[in-house]
Design a protein around this motif. Structure first.
Motif, PDB file in Angstrom:
ATOM      1  N   TRP A 135      -4.623   1.155   0.743  1.00 22.20           N
ATOM      2  CA  TRP A 135      -5.846   0.795   1.497  1.00 22.20           C
ATOM      3  C   TRP A 135      -7.012   1.722   1.192  1.00 22.20           C
ATOM      4  O   TRP A 135      -6.977   2.763   1.194  1.00 22.20           O
ATOM      5  N   ASP A 136      -7.997   0.937   1.219  1.00 16.50           N
ATOM      6  CA  ASP A 136      -9.408   1.691   1.162  1.00 16.50           C
ATOM      7  C   ASP A 136     -10.721   1.070   1.639  1.00 16.50           C
ATOM      8  O   ASP A 136     -10.548  -0.262   2.122  1.00 16.50           O
ATOM      9  N   TRP A 151      -9.723  -3.280   1.179  1.00 14.83           N
ATOM     10  CA  TRP A 151      -8.603  -3.932   0.211  1.00 14.83           C
ATOM     11  C   TRP A 151      -7.569  -3.138   0.488  1.00 14.83           C
ATOM     12  O   TRP A 151      -7.391  -1.922   0.768  1.00 14.83           O
ATOM     13  N   TYR A 152      -6.314  -3.747   0.205  1.00 14.67           N
ATOM     14  CA  TYR A 152      -4.887  -3.371   0.242  1.00 14.67           C
ATOM     15  C   TYR A 152      -3.953  -3.959  -0.435  1.00 14.67           C
ATOM     16  O   TYR A 152      -4.274  -5.096  -0.960  1.00 14.67           O
ATOM     17  N   HIS A 153      -2.893  -3.169  -0.916  1.00 12.20           N
ATOM     18  CA  HIS A 153      -1.720  -3.911  -1.539  1.00 12.20           C
ATOM     19  C   HIS A 153      -0.492  -3.189  -1.302  1.00 12.20           C
ATOM     20  O   HIS A 153      -0.629  -1.892  -0.619  1.00 12.20           O
ATOM     21  N   TYR A 154       0.693  -3.851  -1.227  1.00 12.06           N
ATOM     22  CA  TYR A 154       1.941  -3.140  -1.084  1.00 12.06           C
ATOM     23  C   TYR A 154       2.728  -3.455  -2.331  1.00 12.06           C
ATOM     24  O   TYR A 154       4.110  -3.774  -2.674  1.00 12.06           O
ATOM     25  N   HIS A 190       2.286   1.348  -0.272  1.00 11.52           N
ATOM     26  CA  HIS A 190       0.884   0.875   0.297  1.00 11.52           C
ATOM     27  C   HIS A 190      -0.224   1.463  -0.102  1.00 11.52           C
ATOM     28  O   HIS A 190      -0.105   2.725  -0.461  1.00 11.52           O
ATOM     29  N   LYS A 192      -7.728  -8.458   1.666  1.00  6.72           N
ATOM     30  CA  LYS A 192      -9.014  -7.828   2.141  1.00  6.72           C
ATOM     31  C   LYS A 192      -8.986  -8.448   3.543  1.00  6.72           C
ATOM     32  O   LYS A 192      -9.054  -9.258   3.889  1.00  6.72           O
TER      33      LYS A 192
END
Length: 458
Positions: A130-131, A205-208, A128, A198
């Protein structure tokens, strides 16, 4: 009672099932351990023939334990251990979050995470990211992608990060900030099936994406130019030795896992120009490495608007030495992203595009204007055309056995996708392109180092 000071030295106080509560008393340690060990080894409580008689319960436990043959007791304990080991246990979670001032090379990067695996871990996986940040609407203009924030991932002590990205482009959007907000009103929110997206008006913003590593991981954050306040959180987990996926590896595509020594790498093009009918090297992996594609993102600008650059086909080569045309993944630019007819702009009224964000693919930006600065309007004639799109490959298996190449052509020729030379289809102009190609790779020889990836963003 454990706190009963009248109990003689050498006695052992052990809790027994509730039925025996009223008759609990201090018993010699050896007898108590034998009784409770035997009970624990048994598949069920109470043992066969045991009576929960308050007056005689404890005595019966001791009598039952003393009647057991030693071999029976060892067999029961071994079976109980086997049953316990068959129960899957989760690996240890790890991660960190920071709120600090990130700057450029003049002050050096901030370390978000520096983690070394536990002794009982087979390997680790970052899962994970995120920012957000207080200048998330663009310290260098709305066309700058993801402001000035850069994340670098160093796996297993590598000197150069195998992954170096800016958050918005990692989620498929080069034209971030207020442009994202106008494309997906009211606040610019979107997701790709929760794989990335987002979730905030100001960044979020995030991603997995699953990022495996063997020994250690270091995550750092920095900027390219100005300093800015950043909020960053990263997480992952260990895969325990003996766990089902410790030997098999991570499942990425349905029915296909990458081996434990696989590495997720990021191959980038950072704002480069390509001439008409040239082939853009989105991905190039040398011989000696196998792998699978995971995610492709591109941002393109060209002039004038509506020139025939979109006619270019996508060619994938499952071996580094494979010859043209390879496997055609798209019969035009937009086809690769599961869209059609110039992202709708060739068929809709007033030639308007159709932005979308789906789990498999998305068009996050498209504009046509006479301004050198990107916007969100689209009208013709126009001097400039710009777009940003993404395509996941996790629902399909696009693998390679001995190196690989993925190329997109700037426009095409008659005999589309099958010919290198010929008359161009329409008038084709040069393009400027930025691209992120996420790919899992692993060496065919386990003693070889990881495949090369792009240098860190500079």
């Amino acid at each position: 009672h454990p706190r009963d000071r009248r109990a003689p030295r050498g006695s052992c106080h052990l809790p027994l099932p509730p039925e025996l509560g009223p008759s609990m008393r201090a018993v010699p340690a050896v007898a108590a351990v034998a009784a409770v060990t035997a009970v624990a080894a048994a598949a069920t409580w109470p043992p066969e023939g045991f009576r929960a008689d308050v007056g005689e319960g404890l005595g019966e436990v001791l009598d039952w334990a003393s009647d057991l043959e030693e071999t029976q007791l060892l067999q029961m304990m071994s079976e109980k251990r086997r049953q316990n080991q068959s129960v899957p246990l989760p690996g240890k979670a790890f991660g960190n979050g920071i709120n600090s001032l990130a700057c450029n090379a003049s002050r050096g990067p901030l370390t978000v995470l520096n983690y070394t695996l536990s002794d009982d871990a087979a390997y680790g996986v970052m899962t994970h990211f995120w920012d957000t940040g207080e200048t998330a609407f663009g310290s260098r203009g709305v066309d700058y992608g993801s402001d000035d924030i850069v994340l670098d991932y160093y796996a297993d002590g590598e000197a150069s990060p195998s992954i170096s990205f800016q958050p918005a482009m990692a989620a498929g959007q080069y034209y971030a900030g207020t442009l994202q907000e106008e494309t997906f009103p009211p606040y610019g929110l979107f997701n790709a099936g929760e794989k990335m997206g987002k979730n905030g008006q100001v960044a979020g913003w995030y991603h997995y994406y699953k990022i495996p590593f063997q020994r250690s991981i270091v995550v750092q954050v920095r900027t390219i130019d100005v300093c800015q306040v950043v909020y960053v959180a990263v997480r992952g987990h260990e895969v325990r030795k003996g766990a089902p996926d410790a030997e098999a590896g991570l499942e990425i595509s349905p029915g296909f896992v990458v081996p434990p020594n696989a590495r997720l790498q990021l191959h980038r093009i950072d704002s480069a120009s390509y001439e008409p009918l040239s082939f853009v090297p989105i991905l190039s992996v040398p011989t000696g490495y196998a792998g699978i594609l995971y995610l492709t993102s591109v941002a393109i600008s060209t002039s004038p608007a509506r020139n025939s650059y979109v006619e270019g086909c996508w060619h994938f080569y499952s071996e580094a030495a494979q010859e043209f045309p390879g496997l055609v993944l798209g019969t035009g630019l937009e086809d690769f992203f599961d869209s059609a007819y110039w992202f709708c702009s060739a068929t809709t009224k007033q030639q308007q595009p159709c932005p979308f964000a789906h789990p498999g693919a998305g068009l996050l930006h498209f504009d046509r204007s006479n301004s050198t600065a990107p916007g969100t309007s689209s009208s013709l004639p126009a001097a400039y055309e710009r777009l940003s799109a993404y395509r996941f490959h996790d629902e399909e298996l696009i693998g390679f056995q001995d190196g690989a190449r993925l190329e997109w052509r700037v426009g095409d020729v008659e005999g589309k996708c099958d010919a290198v030379r010929g008359q161009s289809i329409g008038e084709v102009s040069a393009v400027n392109i930025s691209s992120y190609m996420w790919v899992y790779t692993w060496p065919l020889n386990a003693s070889w180092p990881p495949a090369p990836s792009s240098p860190p963003i500079s």
